[in-house]
Write a protein that holds these residues in place. Structure first.
Motif, PDB file in Angstrom:
ATOM      1  N   PRO A  63       1.157  -1.136  -0.290  1.00 23.93           N
ATOM      2  CA  PRO A  63      -0.108   0.045  -0.079  1.00 23.93           C
ATOM      3  C   PRO A  63       0.888   1.557  -0.226  1.00 23.93           C
ATOM      4  O   PRO A  63       0.501   2.844  -0.629  1.00 23.93           O
ATOM      5  N   ILE A  64       1.979   1.261   0.690  1.00 21.13           N
ATOM      6  CA  ILE A  64       3.320   2.157   0.511  1.00 21.13           C
ATOM      7  C   ILE A  64       2.908   2.451  -0.834  1.00 21.13           C
ATOM      8  O   ILE A  64       3.305   3.911  -1.414  1.00 21.13           O
ATOM      9  N   GLU A  65       3.186   1.572  -1.637  1.00 24.82           N
ATOM     10  CA  GLU A  65       3.848   2.200  -2.796  1.00 24.82           C
ATOM     11  C   GLU A  65       3.052   3.127  -3.787  1.00 24.82           C
ATOM     12  O   GLU A  65       2.732   3.743  -4.965  1.00 24.82           O
ATOM     13  N   LYS A  66       1.332   2.709  -3.322  1.00 22.28           N
ATOM     14  CA  LYS A  66       0.322   3.488  -4.325  1.00 22.28           C
ATOM     15  C   LYS A  66      -0.142   4.437  -3.215  1.00 22.28           C
ATOM     16  O   LYS A  66      -1.711   4.425  -2.992  1.00 22.28           O
ATOM     17  N   ILE A  67       0.865   5.140  -2.328  1.00 18.20           N
ATOM     18  CA  ILE A  67       0.102   6.288  -1.408  1.00 18.20           C
ATOM     19  C   ILE A  67      -0.205   7.044  -2.253  1.00 18.20           C
ATOM     20  O   ILE A  67      -1.678   7.876  -0.997  1.00 18.20           O
ATOM     21  N   ASP A  68      -0.030   7.646  -3.100  1.00 18.87           N
ATOM     22  CA  ASP A  68      -0.782   8.651  -3.312  1.00 18.87           C
ATOM     23  C   ASP A  68      -2.280   8.284  -4.398  1.00 18.87           C
ATOM     24  O   ASP A  68      -3.005   9.228  -4.540  1.00 18.87           O
ATOM     25  N   LYS A  69      -2.263   7.210  -4.154  1.00 17.40           N
ATOM     26  CA  LYS A  69      -3.956   7.058  -4.679  1.00 17.40           C
ATOM     27  C   LYS A  69      -4.792   6.702  -3.358  1.00 17.40           C
ATOM     28  O   LYS A  69      -5.834   7.085  -3.716  1.00 17.40           O
ATOM     29  N   ILE A  70      -4.058   6.150  -2.547  1.00 14.05           N
ATOM     30  CA  ILE A  70      -5.167   5.603  -0.993  1.00 14.05           C
ATOM     31  C   ILE A  70      -4.808   7.589  -0.795  1.00 14.05           C
ATOM     32  O   ILE A  70      -6.249   7.463   0.334  1.00 14.05           O
ATOM     33  N   GLU A  71      -3.518   7.976   0.006  1.00 17.05           N
ATOM     34  CA  GLU A  71      -4.446   9.585   0.216  1.00 17.05           C
ATOM     35  C   GLU A  71      -4.783   9.337   1.901  1.00 17.05           C
ATOM     36  O   GLU A  71      -5.631   9.929   2.198  1.00 17.05           O
ATOM     37  N   PRO A  72      -3.656   8.482   2.466  1.00 17.37           N
ATOM     38  CA  PRO A  72      -4.414   8.384   3.952  1.00 17.37           C
ATOM     39  C   PRO A  72      -3.645   9.386   4.745  1.00 17.37           C
ATOM     40  O   PRO A  72      -3.168  10.409   4.396  1.00 17.37           O
ATOM     41  N   ASP A  73      -4.678  10.094   5.662  1.00 14.88           N
ATOM     42  CA  ASP A  73      -4.631  10.687   7.302  1.00 14.88           C
ATOM     43  C   ASP A  73      -3.489  10.253   7.327  1.00 14.88           C
ATOM     44  O   ASP A  73      -2.310  10.770   8.742  1.00 14.88           O
ATOM     45  N   LEU A  74      -3.401   9.109   7.844  1.00 15.20           N
ATOM     46  CA  LEU A  74      -2.248   7.692   9.141  1.00 15.20           C
ATOM     47  C   LEU A  74      -1.423   6.996   8.700  1.00 15.20           C
ATOM     48  O   LEU A  74      -2.258   6.071   7.496  1.00 15.20           O
ATOM     49  N   VAL A  75      -0.513   6.685   8.953  1.00 21.06           N
ATOM     50  CA  VAL A  75       0.057   5.452   7.967  1.00 21.06           C
ATOM     51  C   VAL A  75       0.157   4.636   9.657  1.00 21.06           C
ATOM     52  O   VAL A  75       1.272   5.427  10.896  1.00 21.06           O
ATOM     53  N   ILE A  76      -0.033   3.806   9.707  1.00 16.67           N
ATOM     54  CA  ILE A  76       0.884   3.085  10.692  1.00 16.67           C
ATOM     55  C   ILE A  76       2.273   1.385  10.520  1.00 16.67           C
ATOM     56  O   ILE A  76       0.880   0.652   9.755  1.00 16.67           O
ATOM     57  N   ILE A  77       2.588   1.733  10.638  1.00 17.25           N
ATOM     58  CA  ILE A  77       4.159   0.420   9.874  1.00 17.25           C
ATOM     59  C   ILE A  77       4.804  -0.377  10.806  1.00 17.25           C
ATOM     60  O   ILE A  77       5.290   0.758  12.180  1.00 17.25           O
ATOM     61  N   ASP A  78       5.241  -1.441  11.017  1.00 16.64           N
ATOM     62  CA  ASP A  78       5.695  -2.324  11.827  1.00 16.64           C
ATOM     63  C   ASP A  78       7.038  -2.381  11.552  1.00 16.64           C
ATOM     64  O   ASP A  78       7.544  -1.807  10.141  1.00 16.64           O
ATOM     65  N   ASP A  79       8.502  -2.257  12.518  1.00 14.37           N
ATOM     66  CA  ASP A  79       9.746  -1.578  12.478  1.00 14.37           C
ATOM     67  C   ASP A  79       9.646  -3.621  11.445  1.00 14.37           C
ATOM     68  O   ASP A  79      10.667  -2.749  10.512  1.00 14.37           O
ATOM     69  N   HIS A  80       9.523  -4.217  11.790  1.00 16.04           N
ATOM     70  CA  HIS A  80      10.312  -5.395  11.174  1.00 16.04           C
ATOM     71  C   HIS A  80       9.120  -6.251  10.707  1.00 16.04           C
ATOM     72  O   HIS A  80       8.066  -7.579  10.411  1.00 16.04           O
ATOM     73  N   ILE A  81       8.706  -5.995   9.240  1.00 11.31           N
ATOM     74  CA  ILE A  81       7.660  -5.947   7.623  1.00 11.31           C
ATOM     75  C   ILE A  81       8.408  -7.035   7.009  1.00 11.31           C
ATOM     76  O   ILE A  81       9.975  -6.873   6.711  1.00 11.31           O
ATOM     77  N   LYS A  82       7.877  -7.834   6.186  1.00 11.56           N
ATOM     78  CA  LYS A  82       8.697  -8.975   5.399  1.00 11.56           C
ATOM     79  C   LYS A  82       8.890  -8.356   4.213  1.00 11.56           C
ATOM     80  O   LYS A  82       8.393  -7.387   3.709  1.00 11.56           O
ATOM     81  N   GLY A  83       9.826  -7.795   3.854  1.00 11.25           N
ATOM     82  CA  GLY A  83      10.316  -6.579   2.626  1.00 11.25           C
ATOM     83  C   GLY A  83      11.413  -6.050   2.469  1.00 11.25           C
ATOM     84  O   GLY A  83      12.612  -6.683   3.162  1.00 11.25           O
ATOM     85  N   LYS A  84      11.900  -6.019   1.810  1.00 12.16           N
ATOM     86  CA  LYS A  84      13.412  -4.804   1.554  1.00 12.16           C
ATOM     87  C   LYS A  84      13.998  -4.134   2.857  1.00 12.16           C
ATOM     88  O   LYS A  84      14.418  -4.083   3.457  1.00 12.16           O
ATOM     89  N   ARG A  85      12.522  -2.994   3.304  1.00 17.76           N
ATOM     90  CA  ARG A  85      12.473  -2.104   3.814  1.00 17.76           C
ATOM     91  C   ARG A  85      12.428  -2.269   5.355  1.00 17.76           C
ATOM     92  O   ARG A  85      11.534  -3.199   5.521  1.00 17.76           O
ATOM     93  N   LYS A  86      13.025  -1.710   6.521  1.00 16.93           N
ATOM     94  CA  LYS A  86      12.429  -1.852   7.749  1.00 16.93           C
ATOM     95  C   LYS A  86      11.131  -0.455   7.800  1.00 16.93           C
ATOM     96  O   LYS A  86      10.984   0.408   6.760  1.00 16.93           O
ATOM     97  N   GLY A  87      10.261  -0.853   8.353  1.00 20.92           N
ATOM     98  CA  GLY A  87       9.344   0.170   8.980  1.00 20.92           C
ATOM     99  C   GLY A  87       9.795   1.813   8.941  1.00 20.92           C
ATOM    100  O   GLY A  87       9.409   3.059   8.151  1.00 20.92           O
ATOM    101  N   SER A  88      10.649   1.262   9.888  1.00 19.45           N
ATOM    102  CA  SER A  88      12.019   2.813   9.951  1.00 19.45           C
ATOM    103  C   SER A  88      12.788   3.210   8.803  1.00 19.45           C
ATOM    104  O   SER A  88      12.222   4.643   8.440  1.00 19.45           O
ATOM    105  N   GLU A  89      12.190   2.503   7.932  1.00 17.40           N
ATOM    106  CA  GLU A  89      12.995   3.200   6.813  1.00 17.40           C
ATOM    107  C   GLU A  89      11.727   4.008   5.615  1.00 17.40           C
ATOM    108  O   GLU A  89      11.834   4.853   5.348  1.00 17.40           O
ATOM    109  N   VAL A  90      10.514   3.629   5.705  1.00 21.48           N
ATOM    110  CA  VAL A  90      10.126   3.729   5.122  1.00 21.48           C
ATOM    111  C   VAL A  90       8.976   5.042   6.114  1.00 21.48           C
ATOM    112  O   VAL A  90       8.646   5.836   4.342  1.00 21.48           O
TER     113      VAL A  90
END
Length: 118
Positions: free
Chosen positions: A37-64
């Motif tokens: 969903p972060i890749e589509k953030i311009d379409k979603i236009e959220p007021d808030l993002v809640i992200i875990d620091d240890h997510i599956k994938g290349k980047r950590k939540g803190s990096e996002v």
């Protein structure tokens, strides 16, 4: 109008609980176990993002969050970092998160943090 929340967690049960609670509180939630969903953030236009620091994938939540806060188009989106890490307050501050939620969390506290930052 409903406030929009993008919710990214590493644990399916936690993701489902948070999604359900926030939906019941009147938020429109986009939830995911990946940063998709972060890749589509311009379409979603959220007021808030809640992200875990240890997510599956290349980047950590803190990096996002750091990335979101460094881009003019997304710097105004509130961001909350979640983690079981003992140094979460420092991590949140370093990546310019607006707030953090330590896990395991109290549901009322989570709701307060989300309402305060959305």
């Amino acid at each position: 109008m409903k406030k929009k929340v993008v919710l990214v967690q590493d644990n399916k049960e936690i993701l489902e609980i948070m999604d359900q609670v926030l939906t019941e509180e009147g938020f429109e939630v986009t939830s995911s176990l990946t940063t998709e969903p972060i890749e589509k953030i311009d379409k979603i236009e959220p007021d808030l993002v809640i992200i875990d620091d240890h997510i599956k994938g290349k980047r950590k939540g803190s990096e996002v969050i750091e990335e979101l806060k460094s881009e003019p188009e997304t710097e105004d989106i509130s961001a909350v970092l979640t983690s079981t890490a003992y140094d979460l307050p420092e991590k949140a501050k370093e990546c310019k998160a607006d707030d953090y939620i330590e896990k395991p969390f109290d549901i009322d506290h989570m709701i307060d943090v989300v309402k305060k930052n959305s």
